[in-house]
Design a protein around this motif. Structure first.
Motif, PDB file in Angstrom:
ATOM      1  N   ALA A 121       0.814   4.372  -2.546  1.00 33.46           N
ATOM      2  CA  ALA A 121       0.402   5.829  -2.026  1.00 33.46           C
ATOM      3  C   ALA A 121       1.726   6.684  -2.505  1.00 33.46           C
ATOM      4  O   ALA A 121       1.502   8.075  -2.887  1.00 33.46           O
ATOM      5  N   ILE A 127      -5.904   2.128   1.101  1.00 36.56           N
ATOM      6  CA  ILE A 127      -5.668   1.551  -0.221  1.00 36.56           C
ATOM      7  C   ILE A 127      -5.879   0.151  -0.227  1.00 36.56           C
ATOM      8  O   ILE A 127      -5.241  -0.371   0.783  1.00 36.56           O
ATOM      9  N   VAL A 171      -8.842   3.158  -3.862  1.00 38.13           N
ATOM     10  CA  VAL A 171      -8.430   4.069  -2.894  1.00 38.13           C
ATOM     11  C   VAL A 171      -9.629   4.820  -2.134  1.00 38.13           C
ATOM     12  O   VAL A 171     -10.150   5.352  -2.869  1.00 38.13           O
ATOM     13  N   ASN A 207       0.764  -1.324  -0.185  1.00 36.49           N
ATOM     14  CA  ASN A 207       0.011  -0.082   0.047  1.00 36.49           C
ATOM     15  C   ASN A 207       0.804   1.233  -0.015  1.00 36.49           C
ATOM     16  O   ASN A 207       0.482   2.361  -0.626  1.00 36.49           O
ATOM     17  N   ARG A 211      -2.143   5.501   3.340  1.00 35.81           N
ATOM     18  CA  ARG A 211      -1.995   4.319   2.630  1.00 35.81           C
ATOM     19  C   ARG A 211      -2.945   3.113   3.282  1.00 35.81           C
ATOM     20  O   ARG A 211      -3.212   1.981   2.727  1.00 35.81           O
TER      21      ARG A 211
END
Length: 154
Positions: free
Chosen positions: A105, A121, A137, A101, A118
């Motif tokens: 990000a 996600i 997201v 993640n 993050r």
């Protein structure tokens, strides 16, 4: 004979009673001996109620502005659509390590200049080969953008 209650407006969140700005009814002694002296509440007067309503409206405007900003950012993410992440590749197009993640990000921040949390996600379970993968997201409580991650050899 019904018990008397007084109305107070809370100045802070109080467990099992209410949140900051809530209008609640409590026993007169509880208000007089605890809530008011500790500055946890004020008696509900017309002026205080107007002030609470103005605060509540300002908070709603702020939340709506955040939501509109999230919608605009979602549109820009979906316009870009594809984010490229490079990894070292071994046999059979397998990548060394994994795509996290945090990698996604960072790729989003690199291309858009905006930070994304993050934790919002979600990636497919196993990204262990080069190729294209879908990711979601979360930008706001009810706004999620779908993007494509391209894992490419470096």
């Amino acid at each position: 004979m019904p018990k008397k209650r007084v109305q107070v407006v809370l100045n802070e969140d109080i467990r099992k009673l209410g949140n900051n700005g809530d209008l609640v009814e409590v026993a007169p002694g509880y208000a007089r001996n605890y809530l008011i002296p500790q500055h946890k509440a004020v008696f509900a007067t017309p002026g205080v109620l107007k002030q609470v309503e103005r605060r509540r409206q300002a908070e709603q405007r702020r939340l709506e502005a955040q939501r509109q900003e999230a919608i605009a950012f979602k549109d820009s993410l979906e316009t870009i659509h594809r984010f490229r992440i490079e990894r070292q590749v071994g046999e059979g197009e397998a990548i060394f390590g994994t795509v996290t993640n945090q990698d996604v990000a960072e790729a989003i921040q690199e291309q858009t200049g905006r930070e994304v949390d993050r934790r919002g996600i979600s990636l497919p379970d196993e990204i262990n080969k080069i190729g294209f993968y879908k990711a979601h997201v979360k930008l706001h409580s009810d706004i999620t953008a779908e993007i494509e991650i391209q894992v490419a050899p470096s």
